[in-house]
Motif scaffolding. Structure first.
Motif, PDB file in Angstrom:
ATOM      1  N   UNK A   1     -46.777  16.310   5.407  1.00 23.09           N
ATOM      2  CA  UNK A   1     -46.699  14.856   5.468  1.00 23.09           C
ATOM      3  C   UNK A   1     -47.421  14.311   4.254  1.00 23.09           C
ATOM      4  N   UNK A   2     -46.697  13.622   3.368  1.00 19.67           N
ATOM      5  CA  UNK A   2     -47.258  13.039   2.149  1.00 19.67           C
ATOM      6  C   UNK A   2     -47.352  11.530   2.277  1.00 19.67           C
ATOM      7  N   UNK A   3     -48.516  11.017   1.967  1.00 17.32           N
ATOM      8  CA  UNK A   3     -48.724   9.571   1.962  1.00 17.32           C
ATOM      9  C   UNK A   3     -48.950   9.065   0.540  1.00 17.32           C
ATOM     10  N   UNK A   4     -49.704   9.836  -0.230  1.00 20.90           N
ATOM     11  CA  UNK A   4     -50.036   9.448  -1.600  1.00 20.90           C
ATOM     12  C   UNK A   4     -49.193  10.237  -2.594  1.00 20.90           C
ATOM     13  N   UNK A   5     -49.041   9.674  -3.802  1.00 20.22           N
ATOM     14  CA  UNK A   5     -48.308  10.361  -4.858  1.00 20.22           C
ATOM     15  C   UNK A   5     -48.990  11.671  -5.217  1.00 20.22           C
ATOM     16  N   UNK A   6     -48.182  12.644  -5.583  1.00 24.21           N
ATOM     17  CA  UNK A   6     -48.750  13.891  -6.058  1.00 24.21           C
ATOM     18  C   UNK A   6     -48.239  15.084  -5.278  1.00 24.21           C
ATOM     19  N   UNK A   7     -48.814  16.218  -5.632  1.00 25.45           N
ATOM     20  CA  UNK A   7     -48.394  17.493  -5.060  1.00 25.45           C
ATOM     21  C   UNK A   7     -49.419  17.975  -4.045  1.00 25.45           C
ATOM     22  N   UNK A   8     -48.942  18.395  -2.899  1.00 29.63           N
ATOM     23  CA  UNK A   8     -49.810  19.003  -1.895  1.00 29.63           C
ATOM     24  C   UNK A   8     -49.316  20.412  -1.636  1.00 29.63           C
ATOM     25  N   UNK A   9     -50.240  21.364  -1.749  1.00 33.38           N
ATOM     26  CA  UNK A   9     -49.862  22.758  -1.586  1.00 33.38           C
ATOM     27  C   UNK A   9     -50.396  23.319  -0.284  1.00 33.38           C
ATOM     28  N   UNK A  10     -49.525  24.088   0.377  1.00 34.46           N
ATOM     29  CA  UNK A  10     -49.914  24.697   1.642  1.00 34.46           C
ATOM     30  C   UNK A  10     -49.282  26.076   1.695  1.00 34.46           C
ATOM     31  N   UNK A  11     -50.008  27.063   1.187  1.00 33.19           N
ATOM     32  CA  UNK A  11     -49.480  28.421   1.159  1.00 33.19           C
ATOM     33  C   UNK A  11     -48.282  28.516   0.232  1.00 33.19           C
ATOM     34  N   UNK A  12     -47.182  29.069   0.737  1.00 31.40           N
ATOM     35  CA  UNK A  12     -45.988  29.219  -0.100  1.00 31.40           C
ATOM     36  C   UNK A  12     -45.214  27.915  -0.246  1.00 31.40           C
ATOM     37  N   UNK A  13     -45.565  26.925   0.557  1.00 34.90           N
ATOM     38  CA  UNK A  13     -44.840  25.656   0.543  1.00 34.90           C
ATOM     39  C   UNK A  13     -45.681  24.574  -0.128  1.00 34.90           C
ATOM     40  N   UNK A  14     -45.028  23.760  -0.953  1.00 37.32           N
ATOM     41  CA  UNK A  14     -45.677  22.599  -1.561  1.00 37.32           C
ATOM     42  C   UNK A  14     -44.748  21.409  -1.419  1.00 37.32           C
ATOM     43  N   UNK A  53     -43.818   0.720  12.016  1.00 36.37           N
ATOM     44  CA  UNK A  53     -43.179   0.236  13.236  1.00 36.37           C
ATOM     45  C   UNK A  53     -42.842   1.373  14.172  1.00 36.37           C
ATOM     46  N   UNK A  54     -43.571   2.485  14.054  1.00 37.94           N
ATOM     47  CA  UNK A  54     -43.430   3.628  14.946  1.00 37.94           C
ATOM     48  C   UNK A  54     -42.029   4.236  14.901  1.00 37.94           C
ATOM     49  N   UNK A  55     -41.431   4.224  13.714  1.00 34.24           N
ATOM     50  CA  UNK A  55     -40.065   4.718  13.565  1.00 34.24           C
ATOM     51  C   UNK A  55     -39.993   5.701  12.410  1.00 34.24           C
ATOM     52  N   UNK A  56     -39.334   6.834  12.631  1.00 36.17           N
ATOM     53  CA  UNK A  56     -39.138   7.839  11.590  1.00 36.17           C
ATOM     54  C   UNK A  56     -37.651   8.013  11.365  1.00 36.17           C
ATOM     55  N   UNK A  57     -37.236   7.930  10.094  1.00 37.67           N
ATOM     56  CA  UNK A  57     -35.829   8.078   9.728  1.00 37.67           C
ATOM     57  C   UNK A  57     -35.650   9.429   9.055  1.00 37.67           C
ATOM     58  N   UNK A  58     -34.657  10.198   9.513  1.00 37.16           N
ATOM     59  CA  UNK A  58     -34.414  11.537   8.986  1.00 37.16           C
ATOM     60  C   UNK A  58     -33.210  11.565   8.060  1.00 37.16           C
ATOM     61  N   UNK A  59     -33.300  12.393   7.036  1.00 39.86           N
ATOM     62  CA  UNK A  59     -32.139  12.730   6.244  1.00 39.86           C
ATOM     63  C   UNK A  59     -31.288  13.736   7.008  1.00 39.86           C
ATOM     64  N   UNK A 113     -38.700   9.895   6.596  1.00 43.62           N
ATOM     65  CA  UNK A 113     -39.620   8.834   6.174  1.00 43.62           C
ATOM     66  C   UNK A 113     -40.157   8.095   7.397  1.00 43.62           C
ATOM     67  N   UNK A 114     -41.466   8.002   7.447  1.00 44.02           N
ATOM     68  CA  UNK A 114     -42.087   7.161   8.474  1.00 44.02           C
ATOM     69  C   UNK A 114     -42.128   5.759   7.895  1.00 44.02           C
ATOM     70  N   UNK A 115     -41.291   4.899   8.466  1.00 47.68           N
ATOM     71  CA  UNK A 115     -41.116   3.571   7.882  1.00 47.68           C
ATOM     72  C   UNK A 115     -42.149   2.568   8.368  1.00 47.68           C
ATOM     73  N   UNK A 117     -44.367   4.422   4.944  1.00 50.65           N
ATOM     74  CA  UNK A 117     -45.763   4.737   5.232  1.00 50.65           C
ATOM     75  C   UNK A 117     -46.083   6.191   4.915  1.00 50.65           C
ATOM     76  N   UNK A 118     -45.064   7.014   4.795  1.00 50.48           N
ATOM     77  CA  UNK A 118     -45.291   8.422   4.508  1.00 50.48           C
ATOM     78  C   UNK A 118     -43.998   9.202   4.623  1.00 50.48           C
ATOM     79  N   UNK A 119     -44.012  10.431   4.114  1.00 45.85           N
ATOM     80  CA  UNK A 119     -42.805  11.254   4.107  1.00 45.85           C
ATOM     81  C   UNK A 119     -43.095  12.630   4.704  1.00 45.85           C
ATOM     82  N   UNK A 120     -42.247  13.033   5.640  1.00 49.50           N
ATOM     83  CA  UNK A 120     -42.365  14.323   6.308  1.00 49.50           C
ATOM     84  C   UNK A 120     -41.362  15.322   5.743  1.00 49.50           C
ATOM     85  N   UNK A 121     -41.723  16.585   5.809  1.00 48.63           N
ATOM     86  CA  UNK A 121     -40.773  17.677   5.677  1.00 48.63           C
ATOM     87  C   UNK A 121     -40.878  18.535   6.935  1.00 48.63           C
ATOM     88  N   UNK A 122     -39.694  18.880   7.472  1.00 49.23           N
ATOM     89  CA  UNK A 122     -39.613  19.743   8.637  1.00 49.23           C
ATOM     90  C   UNK A 122     -38.696  20.912   8.321  1.00 49.23           C
TER      91      UNK A 122
END
Lengths: 115, 109
Positions: B48-61, B94-100, B90-92, B30-35
């Motif tokens: 948090x990315x849901x759609x394909x592509x690049x999202x920029x936020x200051x020095x972090x993208x 079913x209210x569950x997030x799996x971390x690398x 990854x937010x899979x 359902x989406x991908x997080x970076x922490x």
């Protein structure tokens, strides 16, 4: 707005004992998730609660349980502690992962050491 | 099964750019997080990315390709304080997030 709080911050227990950890989410957040973090396994999902209901559970034995109260505060309990349960237990709150803002905000964690 | 792969460690120089890759194979997406997580501290939300592509936020993208099961976090103008672990999750559904397992980034002067 106050962040996520967890108590206690540090805990030392003996094998076979049981432990209860507490988490108070950010005001207005109704979803609370619990994770176990160890150096070898990283962050492992334990369970998620919303409106006092467990909506999902990770692959942990039944010794790990939790609950959520009407004020959204949550507790997790581990019974019959084993050495391998030594870890950092993190709680994260969010508005509700199912809709809108899915950001999770983590508490500082409870460091549990089992001897 | 659920699998999220990230490099274990990376080293980069202050002022440089670093890209941290993450590949995933999960039963749902359902989406991908970076922490970001500094040693001894709790993870803090970066993106948090849901759609394909690049999202920029200051020095972090953060970039996502759902068809390839691939994401990366790009850190520009590295600072010493960026030395930390970076967790892909990854937010899979079913209210569950799996971390690398996380990537430990060392920034050297």
């Amino acid at each position: 707005k106050a962040g996520v709080t967890q108590t206690p911050r540090y805990l030392i227990k003996t094998r076979g004992q049981q432990v209860t950890l507490s988490c108070s989410p950010i005001s207005g957040h109704r979803s609370v998730s619990w994770y176990q973090q160890t150096p070898g396994q990283g962050l492992q999902f334990l369970f998620e609660y919303f409106s006092e209901t467990q909506r999902n559970k990770g692959n942990f034995p039944g010794r790990f349980s939790g609950r959520q109260f009407s004020n959204s505060r949550s507790e997790m309990n581990v019974s019959t502690l084993e050495l391998g349960d030594s870890a950092l237990y993190l709680c994260a709150s969010s508005l509700s992962p199912g809709q809108g803002d899915r950001s999770q905000y983590f508490g500082p964690g409870t460091r549990l050491t089992v001897t | 099964g659920q699998n999220i792969d990230q490099p274990t460690e990376m080293t980069a120089t202050e002022g440089a750019i670093v890209q941290i890759n993450c590949t995933y194979q999960t039963s749902g997406f359902n989406g991908l997080f970076w922490y970001q997580q500094h040693a001894g501290e709790a993870p803090t939300f970066l993106s948090y990315n849901v759609l394909d592509g690049l999202e920029e936020k200051g020095r972090f993208s953060s970039f996502l390709s759902r068809s390839k099961g691939y994401s990366y976090l790009l850190l520009k103008e590295l600072q010493m304080k960026d030395s930390a672990s970076y967790l892909c999750a990854v937010y899979t559904g079913g209210f569950k997030t799996i971390f690398g397992a996380g990537t430990r980034l060392f920034v050297k002067a």
